[in-house]
Scaffold this active site. Structure first.
Site, PDB file in Angstrom:
ATOM      1  N   ARG A  35       0.846  -1.202   0.000  1.00 27.62           N
ATOM      2  CA  ARG A  35       0.000   0.000   0.000  1.00 27.62           C
ATOM      3  C   ARG A  35       0.871   1.238   0.000  1.00 27.62           C
ATOM      4  O   ARG A  35       1.761   1.383   0.818  1.00 27.62           O
ATOM      5  CB  ARG A  35      -0.897   0.015   1.245  1.00 27.62           C
ATOM      6  CG  ARG A  35      -1.647   1.323   1.430  1.00 27.62           C
ATOM      7  CD  ARG A  35      -3.113   1.168   1.147  1.00 27.62           C
ATOM      8  NE  ARG A  35      -3.827   2.429   1.094  1.00 27.62           N
ATOM      9  CZ  ARG A  35      -4.628   2.886   2.032  1.00 27.62           C
ATOM     10  NH1 ARG A  35      -4.811   2.194   3.133  1.00 27.62           N
ATOM     11  NH2 ARG A  35      -5.256   4.031   1.884  1.00 27.62           N
TER      12      ARG A  35
ATOM     13  N   ARG B  94      -7.167  -1.737  -2.779  1.00 31.57           N
ATOM     14  CA  ARG B  94      -5.951  -1.764  -1.977  1.00 31.57           C
ATOM     15  C   ARG B  94      -5.679  -3.167  -1.461  1.00 31.57           C
ATOM     16  O   ARG B  94      -6.601  -3.938  -1.252  1.00 31.57           O
ATOM     17  CB  ARG B  94      -6.034  -0.791  -0.809  1.00 31.57           C
ATOM     18  CG  ARG B  94      -7.208  -1.078   0.099  1.00 31.57           C
ATOM     19  CD  ARG B  94      -7.642   0.085   0.904  1.00 31.57           C
ATOM     20  NE  ARG B  94      -7.895   1.206   0.042  1.00 31.57           N
ATOM     21  CZ  ARG B  94      -8.235   2.409   0.461  1.00 31.57           C
ATOM     22  NH1 ARG B  94      -8.355   2.640   1.729  1.00 31.57           N
ATOM     23  NH2 ARG B  94      -8.452   3.391  -0.380  1.00 31.57           N
TER      24      ARG B  94
ATOM     25  N   ASP C  32      -5.594  -2.051   4.189  1.00 34.09           N
ATOM     26  CA  ASP C  32      -5.919  -0.763   4.804  1.00 34.09           C
ATOM     27  C   ASP C  32      -6.038  -1.013   6.300  1.00 34.09           C
ATOM     28  O   ASP C  32      -6.770  -1.916   6.719  1.00 34.09           O
ATOM     29  CB  ASP C  32      -7.248  -0.242   4.235  1.00 34.09           C
ATOM     30  CG  ASP C  32      -7.618   1.130   4.772  1.00 34.09           C
ATOM     31  OD1 ASP C  32      -6.710   1.930   5.065  1.00 34.09           O
ATOM     32  OD2 ASP C  32      -8.828   1.400   4.890  1.00 34.09           O
TER      33      ASP C  32
ATOM     34  N   ASP D 257      -6.837   0.939   9.879  1.00 36.38           N
ATOM     35  CA  ASP D 257      -7.323   2.159  10.521  1.00 36.38           C
ATOM     36  C   ASP D 257      -7.432   1.950  12.022  1.00 36.38           C
ATOM     37  O   ASP D 257      -8.066   0.993  12.479  1.00 36.38           O
ATOM     38  CB  ASP D 257      -8.707   2.553   9.985  1.00 36.38           C
ATOM     39  CG  ASP D 257      -8.654   3.153   8.598  1.00 36.38           C
ATOM     40  OD1 ASP D 257      -7.682   3.870   8.292  1.00 36.38           O
ATOM     41  OD2 ASP D 257      -9.588   2.915   7.821  1.00 36.38           O
TER      42      ASP D 257
END
Length: 163
Positions: free
Chosen positions: A83, A94, A97, A99
């Protein structure tokens, strides 16, 4: 030690294998302990809908790293799995990811990090796996299970365990 909730997502490559390796890297680099891991869920794309479905999951870890140090770790792990945030299309395809959803009860608003995650309660693809591992966690004054009850979960399906 801080209790941290992290959302994982991806729709390029063998996402479930990537998750397994990424979680090991996150815990190893952060010297954190994996407390809980949700099932994997297939979810419709969000934001930019012209792409393959995503796979999403959530984990809870305990770490002694501060939020910014942990953010650095998460971004390094994303890079390791292909990424590149600067080149990525917003909400586009992607490999991985990561978060940070919540870090204990910390409230933080910096240019590079807002805690708790500001759009958590708009995103069923995060709330479904999060409610599996932390249904009674209160984030921004809202219990996770109550936040989940207020969004549509249409198109979100739990995947069978990989074994």
């Amino acid at each position: 030690m801080a209790s941290v909730l992290i959302a994982l997502g991806g729709n390029v490559g063998d996402v479930r294998a990537t998750f397994k390796k990424a979680i090991a890297h996150i815990c190893g680099i952060s010297q954190g302990a994996l407390i809980a891991r949700s099932s994997d869920y297939t979810t419709p794309p969000w934001g930019d809908e012209n792409q393959d479905p995503f796979i999403n999951a959530c984990i809870e870890i305990e770490t002694s790293l501060d939020p910014h140090a942990l953010l650095f770790v998460l971004q390094k792990v994303e890079q390791k799995f292909g990424r590149t945030r600067t080149k990525a299309r917003r909400w586009g395809p992607r490999t991985l990811d990561l978060d940070m959803i919540a870090y204990d009860d910390v409230s933080l608003q910096k240019p590079d990090l807002t805690l708790p995650h500001p759009r958590l309660f708009e995103r069923a693809f995060v709330l479904v796996p999060l409610a599996e591992i932390a249904p009674d966690r209160v984030i921004s004054g809202i219990r996770v299970r109550d936040g989940l009850a207020s969004v549509s979960t249409q198109g979100i399906e739990r995947l069978p365990d990989t074994g």
